[in-house]
Motif scaffolding. Structure first.
Motif, PDB file in Angstrom:
ATOM      1  N   MET A 127       1.362 -21.432 -37.263  1.00 18.20           N
ATOM      2  CA  MET A 127       2.540 -21.444 -36.396  1.00 18.20           C
ATOM      3  C   MET A 127       3.794 -21.757 -37.190  1.00 18.20           C
ATOM      4  O   MET A 127       4.860 -21.202 -36.929  1.00 18.20           O
ATOM      5  CB  MET A 127       2.349 -22.461 -35.276  1.00 18.20           C
ATOM      6  N   GLY A 128       3.673 -22.653 -38.162  1.00 18.79           N
ATOM      7  CA  GLY A 128       4.829 -22.980 -38.993  1.00 18.79           C
ATOM      8  C   GLY A 128       5.350 -21.753 -39.730  1.00 18.79           C
ATOM      9  O   GLY A 128       6.561 -21.502 -39.769  1.00 18.79           O
ATOM     10  N   LEU A 129       4.429 -20.965 -40.302  1.00 14.77           N
ATOM     11  CA  LEU A 129       4.834 -19.742 -41.005  1.00 14.77           C
ATOM     12  C   LEU A 129       5.438 -18.721 -40.045  1.00 14.77           C
ATOM     13  O   LEU A 129       6.479 -18.110 -40.330  1.00 14.77           O
ATOM     14  CB  LEU A 129       3.625 -19.134 -41.721  1.00 14.77           C
ATOM     15  N   LEU A 130       4.775 -18.542 -38.885  1.00 19.82           N
ATOM     16  CA  LEU A 130       5.262 -17.568 -37.916  1.00 19.82           C
ATOM     17  C   LEU A 130       6.633 -17.958 -37.383  1.00 19.82           C
ATOM     18  O   LEU A 130       7.544 -17.123 -37.296  1.00 19.82           O
ATOM     19  CB  LEU A 130       4.256 -17.454 -36.759  1.00 19.82           C
ATOM     20  N   VAL A 131       6.780 -19.237 -37.031  1.00 17.27           N
ATOM     21  CA  VAL A 131       8.066 -19.705 -36.497  1.00 17.27           C
ATOM     22  C   VAL A 131       9.166 -19.560 -37.540  1.00 17.27           C
ATOM     23  O   VAL A 131      10.290 -19.146 -37.227  1.00 17.27           O
ATOM     24  CB  VAL A 131       7.943 -21.174 -36.018  1.00 17.27           C
ATOM     25  N   GLY A 132       8.846 -19.896 -38.797  1.00 22.11           N
ATOM     26  CA  GLY A 132       9.840 -19.755 -39.858  1.00 22.11           C
ATOM     27  C   GLY A 132      10.329 -18.323 -39.985  1.00 22.11           C
ATOM     28  O   GLY A 132      11.539 -18.069 -40.081  1.00 22.11           O
ATOM     29  N   LEU A 133       9.395 -17.360 -39.952  1.00 19.81           N
ATOM     30  CA  LEU A 133       9.773 -15.948 -40.055  1.00 19.81           C
ATOM     31  C   LEU A 133      10.585 -15.499 -38.841  1.00 19.81           C
ATOM     32  O   LEU A 133      11.579 -14.775 -38.975  1.00 19.81           O
ATOM     33  CB  LEU A 133       8.518 -15.080 -40.187  1.00 19.81           C
ATOM     34  N   LEU A 134      10.174 -15.938 -37.645  1.00 17.49           N
ATOM     35  CA  LEU A 134      10.891 -15.551 -36.434  1.00 17.49           C
ATOM     36  C   LEU A 134      12.310 -16.109 -36.420  1.00 17.49           C
ATOM     37  O   LEU A 134      13.269 -15.411 -36.045  1.00 17.49           O
ATOM     38  CB  LEU A 134      10.134 -16.033 -35.195  1.00 17.49           C
ATOM     39  N   LEU A 135      12.452 -17.363 -36.837  1.00 14.97           N
ATOM     40  CA  LEU A 135      13.776 -17.981 -36.820  1.00 14.97           C
ATOM     41  C   LEU A 135      14.688 -17.351 -37.868  1.00 14.97           C
ATOM     42  O   LEU A 135      15.891 -17.157 -37.621  1.00 14.97           O
ATOM     43  CB  LEU A 135      13.659 -19.489 -37.045  1.00 14.97           C
ATOM     44  N   LEU A 136      14.131 -17.032 -39.029  1.00 19.28           N
ATOM     45  CA  LEU A 136      14.929 -16.341 -40.046  1.00 19.28           C
ATOM     46  C   LEU A 136      15.370 -14.967 -39.540  1.00 19.28           C
ATOM     47  O   LEU A 136      16.517 -14.547 -39.756  1.00 19.28           O
ATOM     48  CB  LEU A 136      14.118 -16.186 -41.341  1.00 19.28           C
ATOM     49  N   ASN A 137      14.461 -14.280 -38.858  1.00 15.74           N
ATOM     50  CA  ASN A 137      14.797 -12.982 -38.294  1.00 15.74           C
ATOM     51  C   ASN A 137      15.936 -13.104 -37.284  1.00 15.74           C
ATOM     52  O   ASN A 137      16.881 -12.300 -37.278  1.00 15.74           O
ATOM     53  CB  ASN A 137      13.559 -12.382 -37.623  1.00 15.74           C
ATOM     54  N   SER A 185      11.611 -14.240 -30.241  1.00 15.43           N
ATOM     55  CA  SER A 185      11.388 -15.369 -31.140  1.00 15.43           C
ATOM     56  C   SER A 185      11.240 -16.672 -30.364  1.00 15.43           C
ATOM     57  O   SER A 185      10.295 -17.443 -30.576  1.00 15.43           O
ATOM     58  CB  SER A 185      12.549 -15.494 -32.131  1.00 15.43           C
ATOM     59  N   PHE A 186      12.148 -16.934 -29.437  1.00 11.79           N
ATOM     60  CA  PHE A 186      12.127 -18.205 -28.704  1.00 11.79           C
ATOM     61  C   PHE A 186      10.999 -18.260 -27.679  1.00 11.79           C
ATOM     62  O   PHE A 186      10.438 -19.327 -27.432  1.00 11.79           O
ATOM     63  CB  PHE A 186      13.473 -18.452 -28.030  1.00 11.79           C
ATOM     64  N   ALA A 187      10.650 -17.101 -27.094  1.00 16.67           N
ATOM     65  CA  ALA A 187       9.530 -17.091 -26.158  1.00 16.67           C
ATOM     66  C   ALA A 187       8.223 -17.426 -26.878  1.00 16.67           C
ATOM     67  O   ALA A 187       7.412 -18.228 -26.388  1.00 16.67           O
ATOM     68  CB  ALA A 187       9.432 -15.724 -25.473  1.00 16.67           C
ATOM     69  N   LEU A 188       8.015 -16.814 -28.048  1.00 19.16           N
ATOM     70  CA  LEU A 188       6.815 -17.120 -28.833  1.00 19.16           C
ATOM     71  C   LEU A 188       6.821 -18.572 -29.296  1.00 19.16           C
ATOM     72  O   LEU A 188       5.799 -19.262 -29.248  1.00 19.16           O
ATOM     73  CB  LEU A 188       6.721 -16.181 -30.034  1.00 19.16           C
ATOM     74  N   LEU A 189       7.982 -19.029 -29.762  1.00 15.32           N
ATOM     75  CA  LEU A 189       8.098 -20.411 -30.224  1.00 15.32           C
ATOM     76  C   LEU A 189       7.762 -21.391 -29.102  1.00 15.32           C
ATOM     77  O   LEU A 189       6.992 -22.341 -29.298  1.00 15.32           O
ATOM     78  CB  LEU A 189       9.516 -20.658 -30.735  1.00 15.32           C
TER      79      LEU A 189
END
Length: 284
Positions: free
Chosen positions: A162-172, A28-32
């Motif tokens: 990116m906002g949608l992807l980051v939101g999903l990754l952070l929730l995960n 998650s953080f690497a992608l972010l």
């Protein structure tokens, strides 16, 4: 120190869930981090193109240059307008393409006089170009706005994606931390019940779990920033080798972005651990 020591001990007690949380947070953080750098770099490219955006109005032979200059200078969107004579245009063309130096003496200069405009508001380039076409004495208009407009559209779409992807990754990541901490809580239920009975405060009980969550996500965040930074540097050097005029982010920019990612990692780790341990304390 007790809370940190207990947090590390709990990580060792449940290596499978701890590693699952660590690698979830790492991805998650690497992608972010990497996508954030790319998006920021794209914004720099768009800003550079907008600063260098110029509208060229090609004039007919015998056009009233003074009248055109006077009218265009009065437009509120125009910051600067200058006349480039056909001789100057030919000299610039030869400077850019030296192999034309001999040919220019063999044929008559085919280039027209040109008015070159720099705008205060780059968003108004299309409207200014349309207005220029309607002026008497203007034969044609060209501007590089098509590329800039497409890049702006790509940038807007990238921000949303990116906002949608980051939101999903952070929730995960958040729920992964909660699951790991919940497992730690379940394994220590009896000990925690005894601690509550002998007068331990909720804050004292939650401390080790908070540190467990922070250690997992922060260590993943540090590794993600290192890997993402190396990947960005390699990609940036390759792109600059092909397109040396494109701007890239500086080292302070990378550190600044990395600091934001690490802060977010600590908040997510502490938040997930707090939510999981608080749920248990509510039950008891």
């Amino acid at each position: 120190m007790y809370a940190i020591r207990e947090g590390l001990r709990q990580i060792r007690r449940h290596p499978t869930s701890s590693l699952a949380t660590f690698f979830t947070a790492l991805v998650s953080f690497a992608l972010l981090y990497f996508l954030g750098l790319l998006l920021w770099n794209l914004e720099r490219v768009v800003e550079t193109l907008e600063r260098e955006l110029e509208v060229a109005a090609f004039l007919q032979s015998g056009a009233n240059v003074e009248a055109l200059l006077t009218e265009i200078q009065g437009w509120p969107e125009v910051g600067e307008v200058r006349l480039q004579s056909k001789e100057e245009a030919l000299a610039q063309l030869v400077l850019d393409y030296p192999y034309l130096a001999e040919a220019k003496d063999l044929v008559e200069n085919p280039l027209p006089d040109t008015l070159r405009l720099r705008l205060k508001e780059t968003g108004a380039v299309r409207q200014v170009a349309e207005r220029l076409k309607r002026l008497p004495g203007v034969e044609g208009v060209e501007y590089g706005g098509e590329l800039t407009e497409r890049l702006v559209q790509v940038l807007s779409g990238s921000r949303l994606a990116m906002g949608l992807l980051v939101g999903l990754l952070l929730l995960n990541t958040f729920f992964s931390v909660m699951g790991s901490i919940r497992l730690s809580v379940e394994s220590r239920k009896e000990a925690l019940s005894i601690m509550l009975l002998v007068g331990a405060t909720r804050r004292f009980i939650q401390g080790p779990f908070l540190w467990e969550g922070v250690i997992l996500t922060l260590s993943a965040g540090v590794l993600a920033v290192l890997l993402g930074g190396l990947l960005y540097r390699a990609l940036a050097q390759a792109v600059q080798g092909l397109l040396p005029f494109l701007p890239i982010l500086s080292t302070p920019d990378l550190w600044r972005t990395g600091g934001v990612v690490l802060l977010l990692a600590a908040v997510l780790g502490a938040g997930g651990a707090y939510a999981a341990s608080r749920a248990y304390l509510r039950e008891v």
